[in-house]
Design a protein around this motif. Structure first.
Motif, PDB file in Angstrom:
ATOM      1  N   UNK A   1      85.326  43.014 -19.076  1.00 32.44           N
ATOM      2  CA  UNK A   1      84.031  43.165 -18.388  1.00 32.44           C
ATOM      3  C   UNK A   1      84.184  42.799 -16.904  1.00 32.44           C
ATOM      4  N   UNK A   2      85.003  41.786 -16.617  1.00 36.43           N
ATOM      5  CA  UNK A   2      85.264  41.410 -15.235  1.00 36.43           C
ATOM      6  C   UNK A   2      85.949  42.565 -14.495  1.00 36.43           C
ATOM      7  N   UNK A   3      86.930  43.191 -15.164  1.00 35.63           N
ATOM      8  CA  UNK A   3      87.663  44.315 -14.552  1.00 35.63           C
ATOM      9  C   UNK A   3      86.724  45.491 -14.288  1.00 35.63           C
ATOM     10  N   UNK A   4      85.764  45.698 -15.198  1.00 35.95           N
ATOM     11  CA  UNK A   4      84.817  46.808 -15.041  1.00 35.95           C
ATOM     12  C   UNK A   4      83.922  46.604 -13.812  1.00 35.95           C
ATOM     13  N   UNK A   5      83.656  45.351 -13.472  1.00 35.31           N
ATOM     14  CA  UNK A   5      82.797  45.051 -12.324  1.00 35.31           C
ATOM     15  C   UNK A   5      83.605  45.011 -11.028  1.00 35.31           C
ATOM     16  N   UNK A   6      84.885  44.654 -11.131  1.00 34.35           N
ATOM     17  CA  UNK A   6      85.746  44.486  -9.946  1.00 34.35           C
ATOM     18  C   UNK A   6      85.791  45.772  -9.114  1.00 34.35           C
ATOM     19  N   UNK A   7      85.533  45.607  -7.817  1.00 35.71           N
ATOM     20  CA  UNK A   7      85.610  46.737  -6.893  1.00 35.71           C
ATOM     21  C   UNK A   7      84.346  47.565  -6.794  1.00 35.71           C
ATOM     22  N   UNK A   8      83.343  47.286  -7.648  1.00 38.44           N
ATOM     23  CA  UNK A   8      82.089  48.026  -7.587  1.00 38.44           C
ATOM     24  C   UNK A   8      81.190  47.474  -6.484  1.00 38.44           C
ATOM     25  N   UNK A   9      80.089  48.157  -6.258  1.00 35.44           N
ATOM     26  CA  UNK A   9      79.130  47.691  -5.244  1.00 35.44           C
ATOM     27  C   UNK A   9      78.589  46.316  -5.606  1.00 35.44           C
ATOM     28  N   UNK A  10      78.346  46.103  -6.902  1.00 36.89           N
ATOM     29  CA  UNK A  10      77.840  44.808  -7.357  1.00 36.89           C
ATOM     30  C   UNK A  10      78.848  43.694  -7.059  1.00 36.89           C
ATOM     31  N   UNK A  11      80.149  44.013  -7.188  1.00 36.44           N
ATOM     32  CA  UNK A  11      81.192  43.018  -6.921  1.00 36.44           C
ATOM     33  C   UNK A  11      81.144  42.553  -5.475  1.00 36.44           C
ATOM     34  N   UNK A  12      80.952  43.489  -4.555  1.00 38.81           N
ATOM     35  CA  UNK A  12      80.960  43.132  -3.134  1.00 38.81           C
ATOM     36  C   UNK A  12      79.649  42.498  -2.670  1.00 38.81           C
ATOM     37  N   UNK A  13      78.667  42.486  -3.548  1.00 39.61           N
ATOM     38  CA  UNK A  13      77.442  41.730  -3.244  1.00 39.61           C
ATOM     39  C   UNK A  13      77.663  40.231  -3.391  1.00 39.61           C
ATOM     40  N   UNK A  14      78.690  39.881  -4.151  1.00 42.16           N
ATOM     41  CA  UNK A  14      79.034  38.472  -4.349  1.00 42.16           C
ATOM     42  C   UNK A  14      79.920  38.030  -3.183  1.00 42.16           C
ATOM     43  N   UNK A  15      79.546  36.971  -2.456  1.00 43.11           N
ATOM     44  CA  UNK A  15      80.354  36.517  -1.325  1.00 43.11           C
ATOM     45  C   UNK A  15      81.724  36.013  -1.765  1.00 43.11           C
ATOM     46  N   UNK A  16      82.614  35.838  -0.787  1.00 46.24           N
ATOM     47  CA  UNK A  16      83.993  35.435  -1.071  1.00 46.24           C
ATOM     48  C   UNK A  16      84.042  34.150  -1.889  1.00 46.24           C
ATOM     49  N   UNK A  17      83.243  33.158  -1.498  1.00 46.24           N
ATOM     50  CA  UNK A  17      83.223  31.884  -2.225  1.00 46.24           C
ATOM     51  C   UNK A  17      82.788  32.055  -3.666  1.00 46.24           C
ATOM     52  N   UNK A  18      81.839  32.959  -3.889  1.00 45.12           N
ATOM     53  CA  UNK A  18      81.371  33.223  -5.249  1.00 45.12           C
ATOM     54  C   UNK A  18      82.441  33.876  -6.093  1.00 45.12           C
ATOM     55  N   UNK A  19      83.230  34.761  -5.478  1.00 40.83           N
ATOM     56  CA  UNK A  19      84.308  35.416  -6.216  1.00 40.83           C
ATOM     57  C   UNK A  19      85.397  34.420  -6.594  1.00 40.83           C
ATOM     58  N   UNK A  20      85.694  33.498  -5.679  1.00 49.79           N
ATOM     59  CA  UNK A  20      86.675  32.450  -5.976  1.00 49.79           C
ATOM     60  C   UNK A  20      86.183  31.589  -7.137  1.00 49.79           C
ATOM     61  N   UNK A  21      84.879  31.218  -7.088  1.00 48.15           N
ATOM     62  CA  UNK A  21      84.306  30.404  -8.162  1.00 48.15           C
ATOM     63  C   UNK A  21      84.360  31.137  -9.492  1.00 48.15           C
ATOM     64  N   UNK A  22      84.099  32.430  -9.452  1.00 42.75           N
ATOM     65  CA  UNK A  22      84.071  33.242 -10.666  1.00 42.75           C
ATOM     66  C   UNK A  22      85.474  33.448 -11.243  1.00 42.75           C
ATOM     67  N   UNK A  23      86.361  34.023 -10.442  1.00 45.46           N
ATOM     68  CA  UNK A  23      87.696  34.369 -10.942  1.00 45.46           C
ATOM     69  C   UNK A  23      88.581  33.128 -11.068  1.00 45.46           C
ATOM     70  N   UNK A  24      88.547  32.267 -10.047  1.00 48.38           N
ATOM     71  CA  UNK A  24      89.396  31.078 -10.051  1.00 48.38           C
ATOM     72  C   UNK A  24      89.070  30.122 -11.178  1.00 48.38           C
ATOM     73  N   UNK A  25      87.774  29.830 -11.346  1.00 46.97           N
ATOM     74  CA  UNK A  25      87.386  28.895 -12.403  1.00 46.97           C
ATOM     75  C   UNK A  25      87.638  29.502 -13.784  1.00 46.97           C
ATOM     76  N   UNK A  26      87.474  30.823 -13.915  1.00 42.84           N
ATOM     77  CA  UNK A  26      87.726  31.476 -15.209  1.00 42.84           C
ATOM     78  C   UNK A  26      89.184  31.330 -15.611  1.00 42.84           C
TER      79      UNK A  26
END
Length: 259
Positions: A194-219
């Motif tokens: 599900x993460x891969x399906x969202x990666x690179x989409x418009x919704x993905x880029x709505x999440x700021x850099x810090x949010x992406x780190x929190x999401x992917x890094x913490x996972x």
């Protein structure tokens, strides 16, 4: 602060004080009445015993999580969408996780560096859910892991004198291994697909850099620890079952000789 944010803050604070109350007051009071062995425990063991209030938290947020996964179409259709119900569930967990900072006060009894890293990583990710309303589906999906907590908490069978080879201990050990695998390991492919399906989409880029780190890094951090814990649980379960089988064979052989 808007009314909903005030409500979320209130839920988090209430959750914190509720779990403190359960730990310090409710658990000792109930334990004294349902388990005579509680009074004979050492102070360290009583701290460990009372920390099992996490079972209540696990069942509460776990059932709420399942409700959202099955019935909240907004979250399931858009993983970066409306976080209303998820925020409520995450607020309960946030209060609980902050409550667990008492681990530093009782470090000698229940301190564990991986446990602390696990919970700090979760809090970092939850900041983006509560503060900015981001990635509700993934935050909620993570809470499925709480269903493994009740079995993990049943270590007190041994404290009360049940040997490792006893049926209650063995049944709990097998249940713990199975449930832990189902809610923390088997779901990994589903989560990352599900993460891969969202990666690179418009919704993905709505999440700021810090949010992406929190999401992917913490996972990734959480799942590395989950795999490590699964390995330990599986080894422990195998050892207990092998020991029980050996004891059974030895008993049968002794009975055969006596006949």
């Amino acid at each position: 602060m808007d009314p909903f944010s005030q409500l979320i803050l209130t839920i988090s604070v209430t959750s914190f004080f509720s779990f403190q109350w359960l730990f310090h007051k409710v658990s000792p009071w109930i334990s004294l009445r349902i388990s005579p062995g509680f009074i004979s425990l050492t102070d360290k063991q009583k701290v460990e015993w009372n920390s099992t209030v996490s079972t209540f938290h696990a069942l509460l947020v776990g059932l709420f999580c399942l409700y959202i996964l099955f019935f909240d179409d907004a979250v399931n259709e858009d993983p970066v969408g409306d976080p209303t119900l998820v925020k409520t569930n995450v607020a309960i967990t946030t209060g609980y996780l902050i409550s667990l900072l008492l681990i530093f006060y009782y470090w000698k009894a229940i301190g564990d560096k991986f446990f602390v890293v696990h919970h700090l990583a979760a809090l970092y990710a939850y900041y983006y859910v509560l503060g900015q309303g981001m990635l509700p589906y993934f935050a909620n999906f993570r809470l499925l892991a709480e269903f493994s907590t009740p079995c993990v908490n049943q270590w007190f069978f041994e404290v009360l004198g049940y040997p490792k080879s006893s049926r209650p201990n063995m049944a709990n050990g097998v249940a713990m291994a199975v449930v832990f695998f189902m809610v923390r390991i088997a779901v990994i492919p589903v989560y990352y697909s599900r993460m891969y399906a969202v990666y690179g989409t418009e919704a993905f880029y709505l999440v700021p850099w810090g949010g992406r780190v929190a999401w992917i890094g913490s996972s990734i951090c959480l799942d590395i620890m989950n795999v490590m814990w699964m390995h330990k649980i599986a080894r422990g379960c195998y050892k207990v079952l092998r020991s029980a089988r050996k004891n059974k064979v030895d008993t049968l052989q002794e009975n055969g000789k006596s006949d």
